[in-house]
Write an enzyme that holds these catalytic residues in place. Structure first.
Site, PDB file in Angstrom:
ATOM      1  N   ASP A 127       0.880  -1.153   0.000  1.00 17.94           N
ATOM      2  CA  ASP A 127       0.000   0.000   0.000  1.00 17.94           C
ATOM      3  C   ASP A 127       0.929   1.218   0.000  1.00 17.94           C
ATOM      4  O   ASP A 127       2.107   1.116   0.345  1.00 17.94           O
ATOM      5  CB  ASP A 127      -0.930  -0.013   1.227  1.00 17.94           C
TER       6      ASP A 127
HETATM    7  C1  GLC Z   1      -4.239   4.444  -0.222  1.00 23.24           C
HETATM    8  C2  GLC Z   1      -5.124   3.240  -0.012  1.00 23.24           C
HETATM    9  C3  GLC Z   1      -5.069   2.266  -1.140  1.00 23.24           C
HETATM   10  C4  GLC Z   1      -4.845   3.020  -2.430  1.00 23.24           C
HETATM   11  C5  GLC Z   1      -3.452   3.592  -2.376  1.00 23.24           C
HETATM   12  C6  GLC Z   1      -3.132   4.454  -3.600  1.00 23.24           C
HETATM   13  O1  GLC Z   1      -3.662   4.858   0.980  1.00 23.24           O
HETATM   14  O2  GLC Z   1      -4.983   2.547   1.231  1.00 23.24           O
HETATM   15  O3  GLC Z   1      -6.296   1.535  -1.154  1.00 23.24           O
HETATM   16  O4  GLC Z   1      -4.978   2.157  -3.553  1.00 23.24           O
HETATM   17  O5  GLC Z   1      -3.214   4.348  -1.196  1.00 23.24           O
HETATM   18  O6  GLC Z   1      -3.902   5.620  -3.576  1.00 23.24           O
END
Ligand code: GLC
Length: 662
Positions: free
Chosen positions: A223
């Protein structure tokens, strides 16, 4: 297609981390660009570096949120949503859609429940699998997320989900295990720790379970910002750290020079990334844009209409009659169509005013007043709203929670509506006996303080661009409500998860184990507001002629008739649960193992058949480190909801002695 031998050690290390917010390393042109974009509710393409970067997102179709896909109980709708979003990924050159999230809705206070399918692992897994199929059918990759046990948003970057092995496997990892059948191109590891170790550095989860047990062959990406130490995450087989991380190369190079990581460790992940890039190039060959912008909008209306849940309809107050209507609530004009955070989509679609839609559809007088503004200021024009409501034959009152209350990275603080909304309902109910409340929200709402004052309640979820058209079609009877709740609506959050840490973050012990949601409510005999799987229709259905045909030692085909007693066609979700009668370990009262949504003709019936496999009768045995079915008696229960069982039949598992333990 891309041979590891053609890359230097430094290039292989650079392959393991993004070069900016959304793109992978391209090795001076040796590799094609790979662009990753959010999200589960539509294309959120933020600041394409090629187009000068920046934070404005491009315009895209805002889909009904995943909470609605959950309440739709329909793999076809989930596939349609994924496929619709993929159209716009193809149009804008996004190679991977960072979706779906299949985390279990452990508590209704979780701030991201609007982005997740269900509290039940089978429902969440099967809908997540269908969503992946929908996206990848257009040659666009996906990211199954957030792996794993990311069930709270408070303190999400460092909280540790403390859980026993059986609960983890039987409940929280099962949606991932099922969705992996669709072969997503990536799995995204979550921010939190699992039993003390960050998901990004958790080799047990990323290698032993995800790859060696579940058979996942794609790449694991972090993430955004979940990768703390690049060589430790490398040792855990995290293939790709996102986004760019300035010290990642040095962390890995230093570890390599000190012998903490080997070239073999680096090659394992680098190979995975090259294979992933090659797979995307193959997928590009089937890329296509299927729908026009208008057709994509129609898809949002269809999904929203078939996923909103009719919670109450006393005295047949719905569908609305051809008599005067008063519409109240600013959300009728500017509906809450989604939750906040990375899944938010910048739509250029302007909602038609619900009052105008009702007027056009029913051709009756429709009055309107904001009644409130947003969530911060007080009731505006309270007196005039009440006076208008008093004059009308019917009142449609729209309330709910917008992105100021429901957003990623923060949990909800309450299940009840805002006091201003509750007060409005009470005041309006005093002057009109035909009040219908429409709720726009992303998770369970405690309606108990006021629901006895009104005759109708429609739970809209977040309908995306299709919100007001869907609400109008359902209120006017142009469409028949056919959604059912994919999460329990409890009287209180503590009834579901009583862990005080849940609200604070830190160390969050899953003390309730497998007994949460409907599993917990039934086992602990805790009354709920609306049960898992509950939803009303304008039609009436009966269930008859259940047969269970044994097809193996612990498998069977379950068939039953769903009969529509009304003079119009309507869809019905039927639910199949399994109860282990004779098990020697603790098991819930019953567990959902199959479901079906079927269009039943007017005054007609349809015979529905589902299959149950050995896995559907099994629990996860920590001793055996595997799923295990104890021979003995089971009940197969078929119902319209978890607490409305219509048919049941006994089934006996008869596995050979060598597969049994005393
Ligand atoms: C965010 C989310 C994730 C997302 C990523 C990119 O913090 O937790 O679901 O795809 O970052 O934006």
């Amino acid at each position: 297609m891309y041979d590891l031998k053609n890359f230097t050690l430094d290039e292989k290390i650079r392959l393991l981390t993004g070069i900016d917010a959304w793109r992978l390393y391209m090795a001076d042109g040796k590799l094609p660009e790979v662009f990753l974009s959010d999200g589960p509710h539509g294309l959120r393409r933020v600041g394409n570096p090629k187009e000068g970067g920046g934070d404005t997102t491009i315009f895209a179709t805002a889909m009904p949120n995943v909470v609605n896909l959950g309440n739709g109980w329909d793999e076809g709708l989930a596939r349609l949503s994924g496929s619709t979003i993929a159209d716009e990924c193809v149009m804008h050159g996004s190679d991977v859609l960072l979706a779906p999230g299949v985390n279990i809705k452990r508590s209704p206070l979780c701030g991201r429940n609007f982005e997740y399918f269900s509290e039940d692992p089978v429902l969440a897994g099967r809908l997540g699998k269908a969503f992946i199929e929908g996206v990848q059918s257009k040659g666009v990759g996906t990211s199954l997320k957030h792996y794993a046990l990311n069930n709270s948003e408070n303190d999400r970057y460092s909280a540790s989900s403390e859980i026993d092995e059986r609960t983890m496997r039987e409940i929280y990892l099962t949606p991932f295990e099922i969705a992996l059948q669709a072969k997503p191109t990536t799995v995204m590891c979550s921010y939190n720790k699992i039993n003390g170790i960050h998901a990004s550095e958790n080799r047990y989860l990323l290698k032993d379970i995800l790859r060696d047990t579940f058979g996942f062959e794609g790449i694991v990406i972090s993430d955004w910002g979940a990768c703390h130490n690049r060589f430790k995450s490398l040792k855990a087989t995290l293939d790709l750290c996102m986004p760019e991380k300035g010290d990642a190369f040095d962390q890995v190079k230093e570890a390599y020079e000190k012998g903490w990581v080997s070239e073999e460790d680096i090659d394992y992940c680098a190979e995975n990334v090259l294979t992933f890039i090659a797979r995307l190039q193959e997928m590009k060959k089937i890329r296509k844009v299927e729908w026009t912008k208008e057709e994509r909008h129609e898809n949002t209306v269809k999904i929203a209409t078939e996923s909103m849940v009719l919670l109450k309809n006393d005295d047949g107050v719905l569908p609305l009659k051809k008599r005067s209507i008063c519409v109240l609530g600013e959300l009728a004009k500017k509906p809450a169509i989604c939750g906040g955070g990375s899944s938010h989509v910048r739509t250029e679609y302007t909602q038609k005013h619900l009052a105008d839609l009702l007027k056009e559809t029913l051709e009756v007088e429709v009055d309107y007043e904001d009644a409130y503004h947003g969530h911060t200021c007080g009731l505006v024009g309270a007196r005039s709203s009440i006076e208008r409501a008093a004059k009308a034959d019917q009142v449609v009152l729209v309330v709910g929670e917008d992105t100021s209350l429901v957003c990623e990275a923060m949990n909800r603080t309450a299940l009840r509506l805002l006091p201003k909304h509750e007060m409005l309902i009470e005041n309006v109910a005093r002057v009109n006996e035909n009040v219908i409340v429409v709720i726009e929200a992303g998770s369970a709402i405690d309606t108990s303080p006021w629901q006895h004052l009104v005759k109708g309640i429609l739970y809209a979820g977040y309908g995306g661009d299709g919100t007001n058209e869907a609400i109008c079609a359902l209120l006017c009877g142009k469409s028949v409500p056919c959604g059912k709740l994919s999460e329990t609506f409890p009287f209180a959050a503590d009834d579901v998860v009583s862990n005080p840490n849940y609200a604070r973050g830190g160390i969050d012990r899953y003390e309730e184990g497998i007994l949460y949601g409907y599993r917990g409510a039934e086992y602990n005999e805790i009354p709920v507001l609306y049960p898992f799987g509950y939803g009303l229709s304008y039609a009436a259905f009966d269930y008859e002629n259940l047969t269970v045909e044994k097809t193996g030692d612990a498998s069977c085909t379950v068939s039953y008739d769903v009969i529509n007693r009304s003079d119009f066609p309507a869809k019905e979700i039927s639910e199949v649960y399994v109860r282990d009668i004779s098990c020697r370990v603790l098991r819930p009262e019953k567990e959902l193992k199959a479901f079906s949504k079927d269009l039943i003709p007017a005054n007609g019936k349809k015979r529905v058949s589902v299959t149950l496999t050995e896995r559907d009768f099994a629990y996860y045995s920590v001793n055996l480190k595997d799923w295990y079915v104890e021979n003995g008696a089971f009940d197969i229960l078929v119902g319209a909801s978890s607490d409305d069982i219509r048919l049941s039949a006994r089934f006996t598992a008869t596995l050979p002695e060598e597969k049994q333990f005393t």
